[in-house]
Design a protein around this motif. Sequence first.
Motif, PDB file in Angstrom:
ATOM      1  N   GLN A  40      -0.243 -21.980  24.016  1.00 59.49           N
ATOM      2  CA  GLN A  40      -1.241 -21.291  24.829  1.00 59.49           C
ATOM      3  C   GLN A  40      -0.982 -21.591  26.302  1.00 59.49           C
ATOM      4  OE1 GLN A  40      -3.840 -19.226  24.290  1.00 59.49           O
ATOM      5  NE2 GLN A  40      -3.132 -19.081  22.161  1.00 59.49           N
ATOM      6  N   ILE A  41      -1.087 -20.589  27.137  1.00 63.89           N
ATOM      7  CA  ILE A  41      -0.936 -20.897  28.572  1.00 63.89           C
ATOM      8  C   ILE A  41      -2.280 -21.407  29.099  1.00 63.89           C
ATOM      9  CG2 ILE A  41       0.896 -19.191  28.834  1.00 63.89           C
ATOM     10  CD1 ILE A  41      -1.047 -17.363  30.278  1.00 63.89           C
ATOM     11  N   PRO A  42      -2.274 -22.277  30.119  1.00 65.16           N
ATOM     12  CA  PRO A  42      -3.535 -22.805  30.652  1.00 65.16           C
ATOM     13  C   PRO A  42      -4.434 -21.673  31.139  1.00 65.16           C
ATOM     14  CG  PRO A  42      -1.668 -24.050  31.525  1.00 65.16           C
ATOM     15  CD  PRO A  42      -1.108 -22.870  30.810  1.00 65.16           C
ATOM     16  N   ASN A  43      -5.726 -21.845  31.030  1.00 67.05           N
ATOM     17  CA  ASN A  43      -6.689 -20.796  31.427  1.00 67.05           C
ATOM     18  C   ASN A  43      -6.492 -20.329  32.866  1.00 67.05           C
ATOM     19  OD1 ASN A  43      -7.894 -20.724  28.957  1.00 67.05           O
ATOM     20  ND2 ASN A  43      -9.456 -22.291  29.489  1.00 67.05           N
ATOM     21  N   GLN A  44      -6.056 -21.277  33.728  1.00 68.50           N
ATOM     22  CA  GLN A  44      -5.920 -20.912  35.153  1.00 68.50           C
ATOM     23  C   GLN A  44      -4.911 -19.779  35.355  1.00 68.50           C
ATOM     24  OE1 GLN A  44      -5.827 -23.927  33.857  1.00 68.50           O
ATOM     25  NE2 GLN A  44      -6.554 -25.532  35.247  1.00 68.50           N
TER      26      GLN A  44
END
Length: 377
Positions: A40-44
Motif C-alpha cells: 500500500q502506498i502511504p496515504n499522503q
Amino acid sequence: MAILCTTTSPAEKEHEPKQDLEKDQTPLIFNPSLLNLQSQIPNQFIWPDEEKPSIDIPELNVPFIDLSSQDSTLEAPRVIAEACTKHGFFLVVNHGVSESLISDAQRLMERFFDMPLAGKQKAQRKPGESCGYASSFTGRFSTKLPWKETLSFQFSNENSGSRTVQDYFSDTLGQEFEQVGKVYQDYCEAMSSLSLKIMELMGLSLGVNRDYFRGFFQENDSIMRLNHYPPCQTPELTLGTGPHCDPSSLTILHQDHVNGLQVFVDNQWQSIRPNPKAFVVNIGDTFMALSNGIFKSCLHRAVVNRESARKSMAFFLCPKKDKVVKPPSDILEKMTTRKYPDFTWSMFLEFTQKHYRADVNTLDSFSNWVITNKNPI
Ligand SMILES: C=C1C[C@]23C[C@H]1CC[C@H]2[C@]1(C)CCC[C@@](C)(C(=O)O)[C@H]1[C@@H]3C(=O)O
Ligand SMILES: O=C(O)CCC(=O)C(=O)O
Ligand SMILES: [Fe+2]
C-alpha cells in the motif's frame, strides 16, 4: 477550451485557496526506492478522487514548429500564435540541439537518482529554496505528495565564462560528479540558446519586434529540473506531478520514452506522446503576464505507471530576478486593461517557494498577494 491560470480581479477573489504547506512538524522522509516495495502506498501520496488519473485518455494533437525549415520564420509564428492562444503547448523539432548531448543528459540522471538516499541528500533542497534534491517534497507538503524525486539547479547565463552548473555538481556532490556537471552545463547552455530562438518567434507571433523578448531574456536566471518518477504499485491512486501551470516564462521539456505528460485541453486530460527527437515547449505564467494574457499558461500534470521509471528534464526559462515583468507598449496600446500587476521573477519565485504550492491559480493568487501586500516594485 483549456483551463488557463485564470485571472479574476482581486475584488472578485473570494478567498485564497487552502494550501497544504507543511507546518513546522518533523518532516517525514520518504525513500522512493523503498516506497514501491510496500503493498500500500502511504496515504499522503493518495490524491482526492477528483484529481486521480483518468484511464484511457485521448492523445493531444500537438502543433509543431520545425526550426530547420526555410520558412520557419513565416510558418512558426502562426503555429505558435494558434497553439499559445489556446493551450500554450507546441513541439519543436529539428531544433539543432545535439542528440548525443540529450541522450547523455537523460542517461546521467540515473547516476544521481540511483544513489542511496544519503548520497542524494547531500544536495537536499533547503526550505524556501528552489534548488537541490527533493524527495516527494517531504517536509514541504503534508498531503497530495507527488510520486517523484527531483534535482533542481540554477542556470545563469550572465557571465558567459562562468560554469555555475558544473560547479554546483562538483561543489555539492564531489569531484566524481564533475563530468556529470559538465554535461548539464552544456545542456543548459543549449536550452538557453534554444529559448532565445523561440523568444524571437514569440515576438513575431505577438506582433512585436522579434528582438524584444529575446532581449528581455538575453540574460536569464533559469532553473533546470530533473524529474525522476519511480514505478508505483498503485499508479491509479497518485500523481507524479500534480495539476499546475508553470510559474516560469517558458518550459522546454524532454520526455524519455515513457508516457506521462498530460495537458487539460477542451475540458479533458489529454496525453502528449513522448518523442525523443522533439522538445515539448509550453508557456508559463510569467510569459502569460508579459503577453497581458494573450498567450496562455496551461494546466498540466504527470502520471506514473506500474512497470517502469519515467524521467523528464525541464528547463524553466526565467528572466533575471530583478527585471520588472510588464507587457511591452506594443501590446498594451492594443488592449484596454492590464491583466496583472508589475512584478519581478524574484518575488514570484519566492511566492512559490515559501507561500504557495503552484497549481492552476498561482498567477491569480500571486497577483492578489502583490496588490494586497502593496509590494513596491
Ligand atoms: C518555479 C517552479 C516551481 C516548480 C518548479 C518550477 C516550475 C514548476 C513548479 C512546479 C513543478 C509546479 C507543481 C508543484 C511543484 C511544487 C512541484 O511539483 O515540483 C512546483 C515546483 C516547485 O515549487 O518546486
Ligand atoms: O514530467 C513531466 O512530464 C512534466 C513535469 C512538469 O510539468 C514540471 O516539472 O513542471
Ligand atoms: Fe510543469
